[in-house]
Write an enzyme that holds these catalytic residues in place. Structure first.
Site, mmCIF file in Angstrom:
data_model
loop_
_atom_site.group_PDB
_atom_site.id
_atom_site.type_symbol
_atom_site.label_atom_id
_atom_site.label_comp_id
_atom_site.label_asym_id
_atom_site.label_seq_id
_atom_site.Cartn_x
_atom_site.Cartn_y
_atom_site.Cartn_z
ATOM 1 N N SER A 2 -10.433 22.368 -9.812
ATOM 2 C CA SER A 2 -11.476 22.837 -8.903
ATOM 3 C C SER A 2 -10.977 22.963 -7.482
ATOM 4 O O SER A 2 -11.601 23.642 -6.667
ATOM 5 C CB SER A 2 -12.630 21.833 -8.887
ATOM 6 O OG SER A 2 -13.220 21.725 -10.140
ATOM 7 N N HIS B 163 -9.631 29.483 -12.813
ATOM 8 C CA HIS B 163 -10.762 28.602 -12.511
ATOM 9 C C HIS B 163 -12.072 29.198 -13.012
ATOM 10 O O HIS B 163 -12.583 30.176 -12.479
ATOM 11 C CB HIS B 163 -10.821 28.372 -10.981
ATOM 12 C CG HIS B 163 -11.842 27.364 -10.584
ATOM 13 N ND1 HIS B 163 -12.570 27.437 -9.410
ATOM 14 C CD2 HIS B 163 -12.261 26.237 -11.208
ATOM 15 C CE1 HIS B 163 -13.394 26.413 -9.350
ATOM 16 N NE2 HIS B 163 -13.237 25.672 -10.420
ATOM 17 N N GLU C 3 -11.751 32.563 -10.871
ATOM 18 C CA GLU C 3 -10.818 32.669 -9.750
ATOM 19 C C GLU C 3 -9.406 32.567 -10.337
ATOM 20 O O GLU C 3 -9.097 31.600 -11.045
ATOM 21 C CB GLU C 3 -11.049 31.548 -8.732
ATOM 22 C CG GLU C 3 -12.341 31.715 -7.947
ATOM 23 C CD GLU C 3 -12.649 30.549 -7.007
ATOM 24 O OE1 GLU C 3 -13.080 30.790 -5.882
ATOM 25 O OE2 GLU C 3 -12.475 29.373 -7.412
ATOM 26 N N ASN D 211 -15.556 26.632 -4.330
ATOM 27 C CA ASN D 211 -15.786 25.210 -4.065
ATOM 28 C C ASN D 211 -15.666 24.856 -2.594
ATOM 29 O O ASN D 211 -16.313 23.907 -2.130
ATOM 30 C CB ASN D 211 -14.850 24.345 -4.910
ATOM 31 C CG ASN D 211 -15.353 24.246 -6.341
ATOM 32 O OD1 ASN D 211 -16.544 24.380 -6.586
ATOM 33 N ND2 ASN D 211 -14.447 24.031 -7.280
#
Ligand code: CAA
Ligand code: NAD
Length: 511
Positions: A128, A149, A161, A199
């Site tokens: 993350s 991701h 991602e 994130n």
């Protein structure tokens, strides 16, 4: 070693390591795409748990008529569970690691993968926030290592991602982007920076929601409702923390805090305490909400103030930029008379509140502040307020607050109750994130379009943060942030220079 772009059709076998929340979803997704999957866990118990989660998800799809029994059985037949990592990854074209968010665990695993995998296998991490460059450093051939991701729930959220380090080969990144499309996801390609796009924007917002809760700005239900009813997000931040896992969220915050510093990413003490108590959210049965007896209802009944009958008359004043006319017409339409002159006999004095100003000053000017409540109508863009924030200065009498709640109910307004601090609830949650999004663009890390797409596809935002910022108006957002900064002294709320520039120039982030 990859010297040309491997096409998605040539990725036939994928090893997914770690069959927790994310790994089980990723294994399901890859299995549904027709590929063979090796599902790997650290021991048989976790393997059984992970496979049970995966099976339950497929069963749910069958029960909803989205998948046939036969298709489910075929998908399961393609998934081979094992707790033997070296044997499991030996013939994989691609490995996707989804073990806990801890650098030492990931480096140890990648060191092991380096030995056990085929030389031309791509090694991807679902981290993350951790440095993929550092993870790749545990291998002898970093060009084949990248971030891939996925977002929770992996079978549902449309974003992936694809993260390249300075050493990742362009072919590796291209293959992962093509594969993402083949899995019916939209890839956004970024470089290796803590938290990537989503994130770095999401987790500080979640953290701020925890701060609002622990500083008694509002109840957990009202904080969540401000995000869903006020901003149109699919989930409130505390519910989302419970979905993601508080442990994972804390680990991400610690990584972005180490990279960027400052107060914005400093974990809220309550988040840390809940983690210390192993209340990690849904996966442990309890987090901000309790899941042990089923899913809690989104907004528990009875947390609002008990409602007396609505008042026959209210006094209404503006503070100093609140939407007085909007509110006056709503109240008149409900058959309640509105007086512009508050007197101690009126009973209830409503301040048409503005998130740039606390209500207290207007309440004190009235002379009998215990009778005063602020009402802020959120999102009146289409002429129909979705949510009203009832803003209570600490001097407001409990009976007055109850009358205001009754008034809002009579007006048919959905409400949240907030303490009287600039930003109140909805803007306090959203505007610092808009500021973070501008900072990301200012840093040259991602374009406004990529930032908005990432938040829409990764987190189900109806519109991206920069589009929402344009709609709210950069100048307005700057003044709310400045008011939040002045009230708290927290430098995290200082508008970033580019936002202040756009506000002065009247420029928009999205054309
Ligand atoms: N696994 C598989 N499918 C799931 C699922 C799961 N865990 N949860 C929901 N679904 C499916 C449902 O089966 C349903 O599918 P169909 O439409 O085909 O029937 C669909 O998703 C919608 O589900 P529901 O109607 O039950 O629920 P909903 O409409 O409330 O949507 C949600 C649920 C998709 C999770 C939605 O609330 C949402 O988008 N929430 C935001 C989630 C989010 O922000 N995720 C990102 C977190 S951050 C992250 O992941 C990155 C990180 O590194 C921490
Ligand atoms: P989780 O705690 O639900 O699952 C991790 C699993 O990995 C556990 O089942 C554990 O037994 C297993 N594991 C631990 N060490 C292992 C090892 N050496 N080999 C094999 N298995 C091992 O965690 P999660 O939420 O699924 O997160 C996994 C990764 O995905 C983390 O890096 C996290 O940051 C990232 N991520 C999480 C989310 C989310 O919303 N939870 C979203 C995107 C990415």
């Amino acid at each position: 070693m990859t010297s040309s772009v491997t096409q998605p059709a040539d990725i036939r076998e994928v090893a997914v390591i770690g069959l927790g929340l994310m790994g089980s979803g990723i294994a399901e997704l890859v299995g549904r795409s027709g590929r063979r999957v090796v599902a790997i866990e650290i021991n048989q118990t976790f393997l059984d748990q992970g496979m049970a989660r995966l099976r339950a998800s497929l069963d749910k799809a069958v029960s909803r008529g989205k998948l046939t029994d036969t298709a489910r059985d075929e998908i399961l037949a393609r998934i081979r569970p094992t707790d033997d990592i070296p044997a499991g990854v030996a013939s994989a074209d691609l490995v996707i690691e989804a073990i806990p968010e801890r650098m030492e665990l990931k480096r140890t695993l990648f060191d092991q993968l380096d030995e056990a995998c085929r030389a031309d296998a791509i090694l991807a991490t679902n981290t993350s926030s951790l440095s993929i460059t550092e993870i790749a450093g545990a291998t002898r051939y970093p060009p084949r290592v990248a971030g891939l991701h996925f977002f929770n729930p992996a079978p549902v959220m449309k974003l992936v991602e694809v993260i390249s380090t300075v050493l990742t080969s362009p072919e590796t990144a291209e293959t992962l982007a093509l594969l993402s499309r083949d899995l019916r996801k939209t890839p956004v390609q970024v470089s290796d920076r803590a938290g990537f796009i989503v994130n770095a924007l999401l987790v500080p917002y979640l953290n701020h929601a925890v701060r609002l809760l622990e500083t008694a700005q509002a109840t957990r239900e009202d904080i969540d409702k401000a995000a869903t009813a006020g901003l149109g997000l699919p989930m409130g931040p505390l519910t989302l923390l419970d979905l993601v896992g508080l442990d994972t969220s804390l680990a991400v915050l610690e990584t972005v805090q180490a990279e960027f510093g400052g107060t914005r990413y400093m974990p809220a003490p309550l988040l840390r305490k809940l983690c210390d108590a192993r209340l990690f959210g849904r996966k442990s049965g309890r987090g901000f909400y309790d899941y042990r007896h089923g899913t809690p209802s989104a907004a528990a009944e009875g947390h609002h103030l008990a409602s007396p009958p609505p008042p026959a008359e209210v006094a209404l004043i503006r503070d100093p930029d609140g939407l007085l006319d909007e509110l006056a017409s709503e109240i008149n339409a409900a058959g309640i008379s509105v007086s512009p002159q508050p007197s101690p006999q009126t009973g209830l004095v409503i301040v048409a509140a503005d998130p740039r100003h606390r209500v207290l000053d207007a309440a004190l000017a009235v002379g009998h502040p215990a009778d005063v409540v602020g009402i802020h109508l959120v999102d009146v863009a289409d002429g129909k307020p979705r949510l009203a924030e009832l803003v209570l200065p600490d001097v407001t009498a409990a009976g007055t607050a109850a009358k205001a709640a009754a008034l809002a109910a009579k007006l048919g307004l959905d409400t949240v109750t907030s303490r009287d601090r600039p930003g109140f609830l909805t803007a306090a949650l959203a505007y610092p994130q808009f500021n973070d999004a501008v900072r990301m663009f200012q840093d040259g890390f991602a374009s406004p379009a990529d930032i908005d797409i990432a938040m829409m596809l990764g987190c189900g935002y109806p519109r991206g943060p920069l589009q929402m910022l344009d709609e709210a108006g950069p100048a307005h957002v700057v003044s709310v942030l400045e008011a939040m900064h002045a009230a708290t002294g927290d430098p995290a709320f200082t508008p970033v220079p580019l936002l202040a520039e756009y506000a002065t120039a009247g420029t928009r982030f999205r054309s």
